[in-house]
Design a protein around this motif. Structure first.
Motif, mmCIF file in Angstrom:
data_model
loop_
_atom_site.group_PDB
_atom_site.id
_atom_site.type_symbol
_atom_site.label_atom_id
_atom_site.label_comp_id
_atom_site.label_asym_id
_atom_site.label_seq_id
_atom_site.Cartn_x
_atom_site.Cartn_y
_atom_site.Cartn_z
ATOM 1 N N GLY A 172 -10.018 49.979 -74.387
ATOM 2 C CA GLY A 172 -10.706 50.776 -73.388
ATOM 3 C C GLY A 172 -11.194 52.103 -73.945
ATOM 4 N N LEU A 173 -12.133 52.727 -73.211
ATOM 5 C CA LEU A 173 -12.768 53.957 -73.678
ATOM 6 C C LEU A 173 -11.797 55.111 -73.825
ATOM 7 C CD1 LEU A 173 -16.089 53.915 -71.622
ATOM 8 C CD2 LEU A 173 -15.697 53.138 -73.972
ATOM 9 N N HIS A 174 -10.673 55.063 -73.135
ATOM 10 C CA HIS A 174 -9.721 56.174 -73.153
ATOM 11 C C HIS A 174 -8.786 56.132 -74.359
ATOM 12 C CE1 HIS A 174 -7.708 52.748 -71.358
ATOM 13 N NE2 HIS A 174 -6.539 53.301 -71.642
ATOM 14 N N LEU A 175 -8.782 55.046 -75.101
ATOM 15 C CA LEU A 175 -7.790 54.858 -76.158
ATOM 16 C C LEU A 175 -8.345 55.254 -77.524
ATOM 17 C CD1 LEU A 175 -6.366 51.432 -75.008
ATOM 18 C CD2 LEU A 175 -5.139 53.603 -74.984
ATOM 19 N N PRO A 176 -7.657 56.125 -78.250
ATOM 20 C CA PRO A 176 -8.095 56.493 -79.605
ATOM 21 C C PRO A 176 -7.540 55.536 -80.646
ATOM 22 C CG PRO A 176 -6.182 57.799 -79.022
ATOM 23 C CD PRO A 176 -6.470 56.903 -77.834
ATOM 24 N N GLU A 177 -8.104 55.588 -81.840
ATOM 25 C CA GLU A 177 -7.505 54.965 -83.023
ATOM 26 C C GLU A 177 -7.081 56.105 -83.936
ATOM 27 O OE1 GLU A 177 -5.640 53.491 -85.447
ATOM 28 O OE2 GLU A 177 -6.388 51.834 -84.216
ATOM 29 N N LYS A 178 -5.797 56.459 -83.836
ATOM 30 C CA LYS A 178 -5.310 57.678 -84.492
ATOM 31 C C LYS A 178 -5.275 57.561 -86.003
ATOM 32 C CE LYS A 178 -0.373 56.456 -84.119
ATOM 33 N NZ LYS A 178 0.926 56.850 -83.532
ATOM 34 N N HIS A 179 -5.296 56.326 -86.529
ATOM 35 C CA HIS A 179 -5.202 56.146 -87.972
ATOM 36 C C HIS A 179 -6.530 56.377 -88.688
ATOM 37 C CE1 HIS A 179 -1.912 53.692 -86.216
ATOM 38 N NE2 HIS A 179 -1.226 54.198 -87.215
ATOM 39 N N VAL A 180 -7.629 56.410 -87.943
ATOM 40 C CA VAL A 180 -8.954 56.529 -88.542
ATOM 41 C C VAL A 180 -9.625 57.794 -88.024
ATOM 42 C CG1 VAL A 180 -11.179 55.412 -88.914
ATOM 43 C CG2 VAL A 180 -9.115 54.011 -88.634
ATOM 44 N N LEU A 181 -9.980 58.676 -88.961
ATOM 45 C CA LEU A 181 -10.633 59.932 -88.605
ATOM 46 C C LEU A 181 -12.063 59.920 -89.133
ATOM 47 C CD1 LEU A 181 -7.842 62.504 -89.639
ATOM 48 C CD2 LEU A 181 -8.032 61.210 -87.492
ATOM 49 N N VAL A 182 -12.978 60.435 -88.331
ATOM 50 C CA VAL A 182 -14.329 60.724 -88.786
ATOM 51 C C VAL A 182 -14.579 62.201 -88.537
ATOM 52 C CG1 VAL A 182 -16.798 60.375 -88.355
ATOM 53 C CG2 VAL A 182 -15.263 58.403 -88.500
ATOM 54 N N ASP A 183 -14.934 62.909 -89.593
ATOM 55 C CA ASP A 183 -15.133 64.359 -89.520
ATOM 56 C C ASP A 183 -13.901 65.059 -88.957
ATOM 57 O OD1 ASP A 183 -17.700 63.836 -90.462
ATOM 58 O OD2 ASP A 183 -18.533 63.712 -88.443
ATOM 59 N N GLY A 184 -12.743 64.515 -89.301
ATOM 60 C CA GLY A 184 -11.484 65.170 -88.969
ATOM 61 C C GLY A 184 -10.874 64.822 -87.636
ATOM 62 N N ASP A 185 -11.548 64.016 -86.806
ATOM 63 C CA ASP A 185 -11.030 63.679 -85.479
ATOM 64 C C ASP A 185 -10.829 62.175 -85.339
ATOM 65 O OD1 ASP A 185 -11.021 66.320 -84.400
ATOM 66 O OD2 ASP A 185 -13.205 66.203 -84.180
ATOM 67 N N PRO A 186 -9.800 61.753 -84.570
ATOM 68 C CA PRO A 186 -9.592 60.321 -84.345
ATOM 69 C C PRO A 186 -10.813 59.689 -83.680
ATOM 70 C CG PRO A 186 -7.682 61.580 -83.624
ATOM 71 C CD PRO A 186 -8.758 62.578 -83.922
ATOM 72 N N ILE A 187 -11.069 58.456 -84.022
ATOM 73 C CA ILE A 187 -12.234 57.770 -83.473
ATOM 74 C C ILE A 187 -11.826 56.976 -82.226
ATOM 75 C CG2 ILE A 187 -13.174 57.593 -85.803
ATOM 76 C CD1 ILE A 187 -12.704 54.555 -85.610
ATOM 77 N N PRO A 188 -12.779 56.596 -81.368
ATOM 78 C CA PRO A 188 -12.455 55.735 -80.227
ATOM 79 C C PRO A 188 -11.967 54.363 -80.692
ATOM 80 C CG PRO A 188 -14.590 56.820 -79.922
ATOM 81 C CD PRO A 188 -14.178 57.059 -81.350
ATOM 82 N N GLY A 189 -10.848 53.916 -80.131
ATOM 83 C CA GLY A 189 -10.292 52.623 -80.524
ATOM 84 C C GLY A 189 -11.246 51.476 -80.262
ATOM 85 N N GLY A 190 -11.971 51.538 -79.137
ATOM 86 C CA GLY A 190 -12.898 50.469 -78.805
ATOM 87 C C GLY A 190 -14.035 50.341 -79.798
#
Length: 535
Positions: A172-190
């Motif tokens: 879902g749109l609310h869930l991050p993927e904390k293991h993957v950062l782009v420009d220093g921030d976690p990306i959306p899991g979806g």
């Protein structure tokens, strides 16, 4: 850690844990480049639509009830249809769902069903290893190269010829993927789930004469559907694929979304295939959305079935809306697990059959099961009981208009001590499994995913907030919940045994369940604080 720098932004990078084995080969520099492009282009827009979501919820919290949007009346009342469906998406009478671990993917694709929804969301605990291995498993499945030997039993599993049609559900749109950062921030899991699945499989699927098919969960508004449509269009153009290569089924599993079904179909008209009655999450969303409305508090979840007027209205409106627009209308989940006891199993199958007959008679084109053992019973209803591939001819034109009042009608039924105690035991066992890496769990004869735990803990939270009384005369308070939690945790500990209690993080789960159920403000999704406990 893996770092990927780009010519147009030499100091910016994609960062993720180091990859090895098959994942290292599959998630190559091109895959990572595509992921960065997607995140940079669409993360700012996602942040905006999530802010709009929060603003709409704030109005409901202040007393406004959800309703159809007067500004989009023209979309609801004008005549238009979605793009014609691909042939292989017109026959979806029976679908099975489950997580993306290797053995379960094989069993699901081999089941006596039309489609398998491979789930990166509610039935998958998103550990980093689990998410990566899931992508590997689906890569192998699309190439019919998937096999597995159980290390404990030595039993060998492999795909049979003509497996079920594979559809992937992203987070879902609310869930991050904390293991993957782009420009220093976690990306959306979806986006992570979507991008890797498309990149790894689109060429193979096109060679197989099909498209790339997704389930998209937990949307609340057409602006969120438009966001996904833009992601799909960008991706097709990026890889020079024709429009409609990507087709999605949207789960109508939030209360706000039921008022936006025409608008969601319209926003995604080039890419959508169906809407789905995600009934369990819909019940959770009814509680969450109307949390401040004391006159809308639900009774025990065991009596909140599809025969409740607000749920039956939701089912019928979804069918009517989809068929008017050329989309399929998928039914909900049968979560029962077959029993080895013949008498008990007969009772289970009778309940499943009655539930599926209601969906079929409402006009749904197909339905869901969570266990292959239900397939034959449900096929009697949705295959033998249907004259064609679907029921798109059922337009429900004679129905009285379904109003906001119908969709919000309070449910009748008691709030019981037994119901509250059952909620506690189920939520505790599911949370313990989830933070231990298992997202699909058999509990008391049902195959449970995150939605059941969400209903269980938000029901109690709402009973506490509004001081509701149980059938035993007790007012539900934070202290009563804590007392019951301590007692029911002892019951569960005895049921599962000391070894499993320790191995599955039950102590952490007990604390998390207490924290989120007694919080002054409702914790929106248990998977958000739970995610912080995952590797």
């Amino acid at each position: 850690m893996t770092h990927l720098n780009h010519d147009n932004a030499p100091h910016a990078a994609l960062t993720m844990p180091s990859l090895d084995g098959v994942a290292q080969q599959l998630i190559d520099a091109q895959a990572q480049q595509f992921l960065v492009e997607l995140v940079r282009r669409f993360r700012p827009q996602l942040e905006h639509v999530l802010k709009l979501r929060a603003q709409r919820q704030a109005k409901i919290d202040q007393g406004t009830l959800p309703d159809f949007d007067p500004t989009t009346k023209n979309i609801r009342e004008s005549e238009w249809r979605i793009a014609d469906l691909p042939k292989d998406l017109t026959k979806r009478r029976l679908e099975i769902t489950g997580p993306v671990d290797r053995k379960m993917v094989i069993n699901a694709l081999n089941a006596n069903v039309d489609c398998y929804m491979a789930d990166f969301e509610d039935s998958q605990s998103p550990t980093w290893d689990g998410v990566l291995q899931g992508q590997v498993n689906l890569y192998d499945a699309n190439r019919c190269e998937l096999e597995y030997t159980d290390p404990a039993s030595g039993k060998h599993y492999q795909l049979k010829p003509n497996p079920a049609l594979l559809i992937a559900r992203v987070r879902g749109l609310h869930l991050p993927e904390k293991h993957v950062l782009v420009d220093g921030d976690p990306i959306p899991g979806g986006l992570f789930d979507f991008a890797l699945y498309f990149y790894l499989n689109y060429q193979q699927r096109i060679a197989n004469g099909t498209g790339v098919y997704y389930y998209v969960p937990k949307l609340e508004h057409s602006d969120e559907a438009k966001w996904w449509a833009d992601v799909f269009t960008f991706t097709e153009d990026y890889f020079k694929q024709p429009r409609g290569t990507i087709r999605a089924t949207i789960l109508i599993e939030t209360l706000p979304a039921v008022f936006q079904m025409h608008e969601i179909l319209h926003a995604m008209r080039e890419h959508i295939a169906a809407l789905n009655c995600g009934r369990w999450d819909y019940i959770f969303s009814y509680i969450k959305t109307l949390k401040n409305h004391a006159d809308r508090v639900l009774p025990d979840r065991q009596v909140v079935t599809m025969s409740q007027p607000f749920l039956n209205a939701y089912s019928r409106l979804l069918v009517k809306t989809c068929h008017r627009r050329g989309a399929l209308a998928m039914g909900g989940m049968a979560a029962f697990i077959p029993s080895k006891d013949p008498q008990e199993n007969a009772t289970i199958l009778a309940k499943v059959k009655a539930d599926k007959e209601l969906e079929r008679d409402n006009g749904h084109d197909g339905t869901w099961i969570a266990h292959p053992g239900l397939a034959d019973t449900v096929r009697e209803v949705f295959v033998d009981g249907l004259p064609g591939d679907n029921q798109s001819h059922i337009l429900r034109e004679a129905d009285a208009p379904i109003t906001a009042h119908d969709l919000l009608e309070p449910s009748q039924g008691q709030r019981t001590e037994q119901g509250m105690r059952t909620n506690i035991r189920v939520a505790l066992q599911y949370i313990a499994a989830w933070i231990s890496g298992k997202g699909c769990v058999p509990i008391y004869g049902l195959m449970e995913d995150a939605a059941t735990a969400e209903i269980s803990r938000t029901s109690i939270w709402q009973w506490i907030k509004h001081g509701k009384t149980l059938d035993n005369g007790n007012v539900v308070t934070k202290q009563l919940f804590r007392d019951y939690l301590q007692q029911e945790a002892a019951v569960v500990r005895k049921e599962v045994g000391e070894q499993r209690w320790a191995d599955e993080n039950f102590a952490k789960a007990t604390q998390l369940l207490e924290d989120i159920t007694t919080a002054d403000e409702l914790v929106e999704f248990l998977t958000l604080p739970g995610y912080q406990l995952l590797n």
